[in-house]
Design a protein around this motif. Structure first.
Motif, PDB file in Angstrom:
ATOM      1  N   PHE A 126     -39.704 -37.463  23.170  1.00  0.00           N
ATOM      2  CA  PHE A 126     -38.329 -37.014  22.969  1.00  0.00           C
ATOM      3  C   PHE A 126     -37.821 -36.111  24.090  1.00  0.00           C
ATOM      4  CE2 PHE A 126     -35.535 -33.673  21.150  1.00  0.00           C
ATOM      5  CZ  PHE A 126     -34.425 -34.457  20.863  1.00  0.00           C
ATOM      6  N   ASP A 127     -38.536 -35.051  24.392  1.00  0.00           N
ATOM      7  CA  ASP A 127     -38.048 -34.069  25.362  1.00  0.00           C
ATOM      8  C   ASP A 127     -37.873 -34.677  26.748  1.00  0.00           C
ATOM      9  OD1 ASP A 127     -37.878 -31.965  23.536  1.00  0.00           O
ATOM     10  OD2 ASP A 127     -39.974 -31.384  23.843  1.00  0.00           O
ATOM     11  N   THR A 170     -38.001 -46.528  19.404  1.00  0.00           N
ATOM     12  CA  THR A 170     -39.097 -45.771  18.801  1.00  0.00           C
ATOM     13  C   THR A 170     -38.486 -44.604  18.031  1.00  0.00           C
ATOM     14  OG1 THR A 170     -39.328 -44.281  20.697  1.00  0.00           O
ATOM     15  CG2 THR A 170     -40.631 -46.324  20.749  1.00  0.00           C
ATOM     16  N   PRO A 171     -39.249 -43.938  17.165  1.00  0.00           N
ATOM     17  CA  PRO A 171     -38.700 -42.761  16.493  1.00  0.00           C
ATOM     18  C   PRO A 171     -38.188 -41.705  17.461  1.00  0.00           C
ATOM     19  CG  PRO A 171     -40.674 -43.489  15.345  1.00  0.00           C
ATOM     20  CD  PRO A 171     -40.566 -44.330  16.593  1.00  0.00           C
ATOM     21  N   ASP A 172     -38.968 -41.392  18.507  1.00  0.00           N
ATOM     22  CA  ASP A 172     -38.496 -40.424  19.499  1.00  0.00           C
ATOM     23  C   ASP A 172     -37.279 -40.958  20.251  1.00  0.00           C
ATOM     24  OD1 ASP A 172     -40.418 -38.621  18.803  1.00  0.00           O
ATOM     25  OD2 ASP A 172     -41.301 -38.450  20.807  1.00  0.00           O
ATOM     26  N   LYS A 211     -29.546 -40.138  19.267  1.00  0.00           N
ATOM     27  CA  LYS A 211     -28.680 -39.286  18.454  1.00  0.00           C
ATOM     28  C   LYS A 211     -28.213 -38.075  19.247  1.00  0.00           C
ATOM     29  CE  LYS A 211     -26.796 -37.828  14.571  1.00  0.00           C
ATOM     30  NZ  LYS A 211     -25.623 -38.529  13.974  1.00  0.00           N
ATOM     31  N   ALA A 212     -29.143 -37.416  19.925  1.00  0.00           N
ATOM     32  CA  ALA A 212     -28.794 -36.234  20.711  1.00  0.00           C
ATOM     33  C   ALA A 212     -27.883 -36.592  21.886  1.00  0.00           C
ATOM     34  CB  ALA A 212     -30.068 -35.557  21.218  1.00  0.00           C
ATOM     35  N   LEU A 213     -28.184 -37.675  22.565  1.00  0.00           N
ATOM     36  CA  LEU A 213     -27.385 -38.081  23.723  1.00  0.00           C
ATOM     37  C   LEU A 213     -25.982 -38.505  23.308  1.00  0.00           C
ATOM     38  CD1 LEU A 213     -30.162 -40.086  25.586  1.00  0.00           C
ATOM     39  CD2 LEU A 213     -29.141 -37.929  26.356  1.00  0.00           C
ATOM     40  N   GLN A 250     -34.183 -52.427  12.908  1.00  0.00           N
ATOM     41  CA  GLN A 250     -34.210 -51.606  14.118  1.00  0.00           C
ATOM     42  C   GLN A 250     -32.800 -51.426  14.672  1.00  0.00           C
ATOM     43  OE1 GLN A 250     -36.999 -53.877  16.523  1.00  0.00           O
ATOM     44  NE2 GLN A 250     -38.614 -52.352  16.179  1.00  0.00           N
ATOM     45  N   GLY A 251     -32.044 -52.515  14.695  1.00  0.00           N
ATOM     46  CA  GLY A 251     -30.673 -52.442  15.188  1.00  0.00           C
ATOM     47  C   GLY A 251     -29.802 -51.537  14.332  1.00  0.00           C
ATOM     48  N   LEU A 252     -30.008 -51.591  13.008  1.00  0.00           N
ATOM     49  CA  LEU A 252     -29.262 -50.734  12.093  1.00  0.00           C
ATOM     50  C   LEU A 252     -29.543 -49.265  12.372  1.00  0.00           C
ATOM     51  CD1 LEU A 252     -27.535 -50.200   9.559  1.00  0.00           C
ATOM     52  CD2 LEU A 252     -29.596 -50.590   8.192  1.00  0.00           C
TER      53      LEU A 252
END
Length: 218
Positions: free
Chosen positions: A63-64, A87-89, A95-97, A114-116
């Motif tokens: 993630f980071d 992937t989860p990360d 979401k953050a971006l 996955q697309g959802l």
């Protein structure tokens, strides 16, 4: 339907732009490595040639570091879209971006769920890999149809990029389903122009004209 080129070859991109048909480009480190080009320099070069969305992929998987690399890529040019793995990360990063206003393309999509998830996270684009699904006996275009229906059901703004396109029929099927974009190799783009009856018809017209000119001279 918009057409993107899936390449890092700047000559192919410029030729595609001359046709007036190319709306954007998707690329990745593998494609750029084949061009013996510096990654950041080639991304900027492509952006300047296309003046449209150019997907550039992060290398990190956590993630980071995905966030850090994504921000660096987005700073290269206003047209950069950051490719993030499914992937989860990766979804956390999307979401953050998205909250920062950075456009993202979630890559390696192989299921409608996955697309959802990617669309719920705010992805600008999702890239279902139809050719790779076909390779293992699945129906890649069925995934595109499912995503198109799901996004329509809930009004997601996320656009579908049909990726891993192997032949013109994939492009046709994508258009018939209503996909937003197909990203295709340059050689497949050229094959979209071809039909044997077109070639035969053009050859006949030319032969008829040459015969007409011959008669006019005699």
């Amino acid at each position: 339907m918009k057409i993107f080129l899936d390449t890092a070859n700047i000559e192919q991109i410029r030729n595609g732009m001359k046709l007036g048909l190319v709306d954007g480009v998707t690329t990745n480190p593998t494609l750029i490595s084949k061009e013996n080009a510096k990654f950041e320099e080639r991304i900027v070069e492509i952006c300047e040639a296309v003046k449209g969305p150019v997907s550039a992929e992060v290398i990190a998987t956590d993630f980071d570091n995905m966030l850090s690399q994504a921000r660096e890529l987005a700073s290269l040019n206003e047209h950069v879209v950051v490719k993030i793995p499914m992937t989860p990360d990766g979804i956390r990063a999307v979401k953050a971006l998205s909250e920062e206003g950075i456009k993202t393309n979630v890559t390696l999509i192989f299921s409608s769920l996955q697309g959802l998830l990617a669309a719920k996270a705010g992805a600008t684009y999702v890239s279902p890999f139809v050719g790779r699904l076909d390779d293992v006996g699945n129906d890649g275009m069925q995934l595109v149809a499912e995503l198109n229906e799901i996004f329509g059901n809930y009004g997601f703004a996320t656009e579908i990029i049909v990726a891993s396109v192997r032949h013109p029929r994939h492009v046709l099927q994508a258009a018939m389903i209503g996909a937003d974009i197909a990203t295709i190799p340059y050689e497949v783009l050229l094959r979209l122009f071809n039909h044997p009856l077109t070639d035969n018809g053009l050859r006949r017209f030319q032969n008829d004209w040459q015969e007409y000119e011959r008669k006019q001279r005699s």
